[in-house]
Structures are given as C-alpha cells and as structure tokens.
Design a protein around this motif. Structure first.
Motif, PDB file in Angstrom:
ATOM      1  N   MET A   1       0.837  -1.176   0.000  1.00  0.00           N
ATOM      2  CA  MET A   1       0.000   0.000   0.000  1.00  0.00           C
ATOM      3  C   MET A   1       0.885   1.244   0.000  1.00  0.00           C
ATOM      4  SD  MET A   1      -3.032  -0.848   2.678  1.00  0.00           S
ATOM      5  CE  MET A   1      -4.292   0.096   1.886  1.00  0.00           C
ATOM      6  N   LEU A   2       0.412   2.243  -0.711  1.00  0.00           N
ATOM      7  CA  LEU A   2       1.165   3.489  -0.820  1.00  0.00           C
ATOM      8  C   LEU A   2       1.333   4.158   0.543  1.00  0.00           C
ATOM      9  CD1 LEU A   2       2.556   5.575  -2.600  1.00  0.00           C
ATOM     10  CD2 LEU A   2       0.323   6.629  -3.000  1.00  0.00           C
ATOM     11  N   TYR A   3       0.310   4.101   1.387  1.00  0.00           N
ATOM     12  CA  TYR A   3       0.380   4.750   2.701  1.00  0.00           C
ATOM     13  C   TYR A   3       1.546   4.194   3.523  1.00  0.00           C
ATOM     14  CZ  TYR A   3      -0.862   6.337   7.375  1.00  0.00           C
ATOM     15  OH  TYR A   3      -0.830   6.897   8.619  1.00  0.00           O
ATOM     16  N   GLU A   4       1.681   2.886   3.514  1.00  0.00           N
ATOM     17  CA  GLU A   4       2.747   2.257   4.300  1.00  0.00           C
ATOM     18  C   GLU A   4       4.112   2.455   3.664  1.00  0.00           C
ATOM     19  OE1 GLU A   4       1.299  -1.721   4.559  1.00  0.00           O
ATOM     20  OE2 GLU A   4      -0.239  -1.195   6.024  1.00  0.00           O
ATOM     21  N   ALA A   5       4.155   2.487   2.326  1.00  0.00           N
ATOM     22  CA  ALA A   5       5.433   2.598   1.623  1.00  0.00           C
ATOM     23  C   ALA A   5       5.980   4.029   1.615  1.00  0.00           C
ATOM     24  CB  ALA A   5       5.276   2.093   0.188  1.00  0.00           C
ATOM     25  N   ASP A   6       5.106   5.011   1.373  1.00  0.00           N
ATOM     26  CA  ASP A   6       5.565   6.398   1.244  1.00  0.00           C
ATOM     27  C   ASP A   6       4.444   7.335   1.669  1.00  0.00           C
ATOM     28  OD1 ASP A   6       6.611   8.849   0.553  1.00  0.00           O
ATOM     29  OD2 ASP A   6       7.130   8.271  -1.505  1.00  0.00           O
ATOM     30  N   LYS A   7       4.470   7.738   2.942  1.00  0.00           N
ATOM     31  CA  LYS A   7       3.390   8.563   3.491  1.00  0.00           C
ATOM     32  C   LYS A   7       3.299   9.921   2.803  1.00  0.00           C
ATOM     33  CE  LYS A   7       2.990   6.252   7.847  1.00  0.00           C
ATOM     34  NZ  LYS A   7       2.970   6.259   9.270  1.00  0.00           N
ATOM     35  N   THR A   8       4.405  10.484   2.408  1.00  0.00           N
ATOM     36  CA  THR A   8       4.384  11.772   1.717  1.00  0.00           C
ATOM     37  C   THR A   8       3.695  11.649   0.370  1.00  0.00           C
ATOM     38  OG1 THR A   8       6.425  12.429   2.832  1.00  0.00           O
ATOM     39  CG2 THR A   8       5.809  13.674   0.862  1.00  0.00           C
ATOM     40  N   ALA A   9       4.038  10.601  -0.391  1.00  0.00           N
ATOM     41  CA  ALA A   9       3.390  10.371  -1.688  1.00  0.00           C
ATOM     42  C   ALA A   9       1.897  10.099  -1.497  1.00  0.00           C
ATOM     43  CB  ALA A   9       4.053   9.206  -2.412  1.00  0.00           C
ATOM     44  N   PHE A  10       1.546   9.382  -0.426  1.00  0.00           N
ATOM     45  CA  PHE A  10       0.140   9.111  -0.126  1.00  0.00           C
ATOM     46  C   PHE A  10      -0.613  10.420   0.134  1.00  0.00           C
ATOM     47  CE2 PHE A  10      -3.212   8.664   3.029  1.00  0.00           C
ATOM     48  CZ  PHE A  10      -4.061   7.773   2.379  1.00  0.00           C
ATOM     49  N   LYS A  11      -0.018  11.300   0.923  1.00  0.00           N
ATOM     50  CA  LYS A  11      -0.672  12.577   1.239  1.00  0.00           C
ATOM     51  C   LYS A  11      -0.893  13.403  -0.033  1.00  0.00           C
ATOM     52  CE  LYS A  11       1.025  12.960   5.966  1.00  0.00           C
ATOM     53  NZ  LYS A  11       1.899  13.684   6.900  1.00  0.00           N
ATOM     54  N   ILE A  12       0.093  13.395  -0.918  1.00  0.00           N
ATOM     55  CA  ILE A  12      -0.041  14.127  -2.178  1.00  0.00           C
ATOM     56  C   ILE A  12      -1.149  13.517  -3.022  1.00  0.00           C
ATOM     57  CG2 ILE A  12       1.112  14.652  -4.375  1.00  0.00           C
ATOM     58  CD1 ILE A  12       3.729  14.901  -2.697  1.00  0.00           C
ATOM     59  N   LYS A  13      -1.146  12.199  -3.143  1.00  0.00           N
ATOM     60  CA  LYS A  13      -2.161  11.502  -3.942  1.00  0.00           C
ATOM     61  C   LYS A  13      -3.556  11.713  -3.347  1.00  0.00           C
ATOM     62  CE  LYS A  13      -2.515   8.396  -7.304  1.00  0.00           C
ATOM     63  NZ  LYS A  13      -2.231   8.751  -8.679  1.00  0.00           N
ATOM     64  N   PHE A  14      -3.662  11.644  -2.025  1.00  0.00           N
ATOM     65  CA  PHE A  14      -4.939  11.837  -1.355  1.00  0.00           C
ATOM     66  C   PHE A  14      -5.434  13.274  -1.538  1.00  0.00           C
ATOM     67  CE2 PHE A  14      -7.622  12.550   2.462  1.00  0.00           C
ATOM     68  CZ  PHE A  14      -8.588  11.591   2.181  1.00  0.00           C
ATOM     69  N   GLY A  15      -4.523  14.240  -1.477  1.00  0.00           N
ATOM     70  CA  GLY A  15      -4.880  15.640  -1.719  1.00  0.00           C
ATOM     71  C   GLY A  15      -5.401  15.849  -3.126  1.00  0.00           C
ATOM     72  N   GLU A  16      -4.771  15.194  -4.094  1.00  0.00           N
ATOM     73  CA  GLU A  16      -5.232  15.286  -5.482  1.00  0.00           C
ATOM     74  C   GLU A  16      -6.622  14.675  -5.617  1.00  0.00           C
ATOM     75  OE1 GLU A  16      -2.074  13.307  -7.531  1.00  0.00           O
ATOM     76  OE2 GLU A  16      -0.781  15.076  -7.527  1.00  0.00           O
ATOM     77  N   PHE A  17      -6.851  13.541  -4.946  1.00  0.00           N
ATOM     78  CA  PHE A  17      -8.161  12.894  -4.966  1.00  0.00           C
ATOM     79  C   PHE A  17      -9.232  13.824  -4.395  1.00  0.00           C
ATOM     80  CE2 PHE A  17     -11.311  10.616  -2.385  1.00  0.00           C
ATOM     81  CZ  PHE A  17     -12.004   9.958  -3.391  1.00  0.00           C
ATOM     82  N   LEU A  18      -8.943  14.431  -3.231  1.00  0.00           N
ATOM     83  CA  LEU A  18      -9.910  15.350  -2.617  1.00  0.00           C
ATOM     84  C   LEU A  18     -10.187  16.544  -3.516  1.00  0.00           C
ATOM     85  CD1 LEU A  18      -9.031  15.478   1.176  1.00  0.00           C
ATOM     86  CD2 LEU A  18     -10.981  14.389   0.082  1.00  0.00           C
ATOM     87  N   ASP A  19      -9.142  17.080  -4.129  1.00  0.00           N
ATOM     88  CA  ASP A  19      -9.315  18.219  -5.022  1.00  0.00           C
ATOM     89  C   ASP A  19     -10.231  17.851  -6.184  1.00  0.00           C
ATOM     90  OD1 ASP A  19      -8.675  20.956  -5.780  1.00  0.00           O
ATOM     91  OD2 ASP A  19      -7.613  20.034  -7.471  1.00  0.00           O
ATOM     92  N   THR A  20     -10.052  16.671  -6.737  1.00  0.00           N
ATOM     93  CA  THR A  20     -10.910  16.208  -7.831  1.00  0.00           C
ATOM     94  C   THR A  20     -12.354  16.066  -7.357  1.00  0.00           C
ATOM     95  OG1 THR A  20      -9.059  15.037  -8.842  1.00  0.00           O
ATOM     96  CG2 THR A  20     -11.271  14.359  -9.526  1.00  0.00           C
TER      97      THR A  20
END
Length: 137
Positions: A1-20
């Motif tokens: 899972m991205l969250y466990e592997a790279d929390k910073t990348a997860f936060k960026i991806k999650f922010g993009e999802f919320l923005d969409t």
C-alpha cells in the motif's frame, strides 16, 4: 500500500483525490462533510448564507434552494439565510418560498447610526488597548 510505503506520496495523492472530488461534485462533498460532522464528531453544523439579498433575485432563489437541499439531505443541519423583509415579500409571491417549507424569524434591522456608533466604540476600545500594550513594553 502506498500509505505504508511512502506517506508523503500518499498525502499528495490523497490531496489530489480530494481536489478532484471537490471540483467535480462539490454538493455531495459538502453533504459528506456535514454527515461526518454529525455522525462522527457529534456536532450540529450551522450554515449561514449571509448577505444573499445583496445579489440578484435569481441568485437569492438559488441560495435558498441550495439551503433547502442541504437541509433535506442532512436532517441535523441548521441552515440560515438572512434576507430583508422586502426580499421575503417578493420571493413569497412567486419564488421558492411557495415550494419549500421553512421557519421564518423576523429580526428588526438596526439603524445605521446605531451600527456605526457600536463599531466606533469597539474600534476605540481596541485602539486604546493596543496603545496600552505598546506603551508597556
């Protein structure tokens, strides 16, 4: 899972999802936020659409209809749409007030003189307290 592997990348991806989500389906995003506030945080959301009567009649009708849609979607949400007595009278004749059921409260409008006097007194108090604070250093 991205969250466990790279929390910073997860936060960026999650922010993009919320923005969409916000950009493509704003209404349902707001409803989900209200649901979270009520169900998970045990809060009573209060949404105030202030100064709607400073805009066109069409805008006022849309704001009122949005407020009623939010109220219908979330039973435990307090929605306030302050408008003038002239706007109420006009909208009650042929506008959305005929379609939706709402509670109306009349609050008298204070005189301009009274409002300005209170604001001037408040500004004076703030100014004096700032001067005292600056003088003590």
């Amino acid at each position: 899972m991205l969250y466990e592997a790279d929390k910073t990348a997860f936060k960026i991806k999650f922010g993009e999802f919320l923005d969409t989500q916000i950009q493509t389906d704003t209404y349902h995003y707001v409803v989900r936020l209200l649901e979270d506030a009520v169900r998970n945080r045990l809060l009573l959301p209060c949404i105030i659409f202030d100064n709607a009567d400073h805009f066109s009649e069409k805008f006022q009708q849309e704001v009122f209809q949005l407020s009623q849609a939010l109220r219908a979607a979330m039973k435990f949400t307090f929605v306030v749409v302050p408008i003038t007595d002239r706007s109420i009278w006009r909208l009650s004749k042929d506008g959305p007030f005929q379609t939706y059921r709402a509670k109306y409260f009349y609050l008298p409008v204070p005189s301009t003189k009274e409002v300005l006097e209170k604001r001037l007194r408040a500004a004076t108090r703030v100014s004096i307290s700032l001067e005292k604070g600056l003088g003590s250093t």
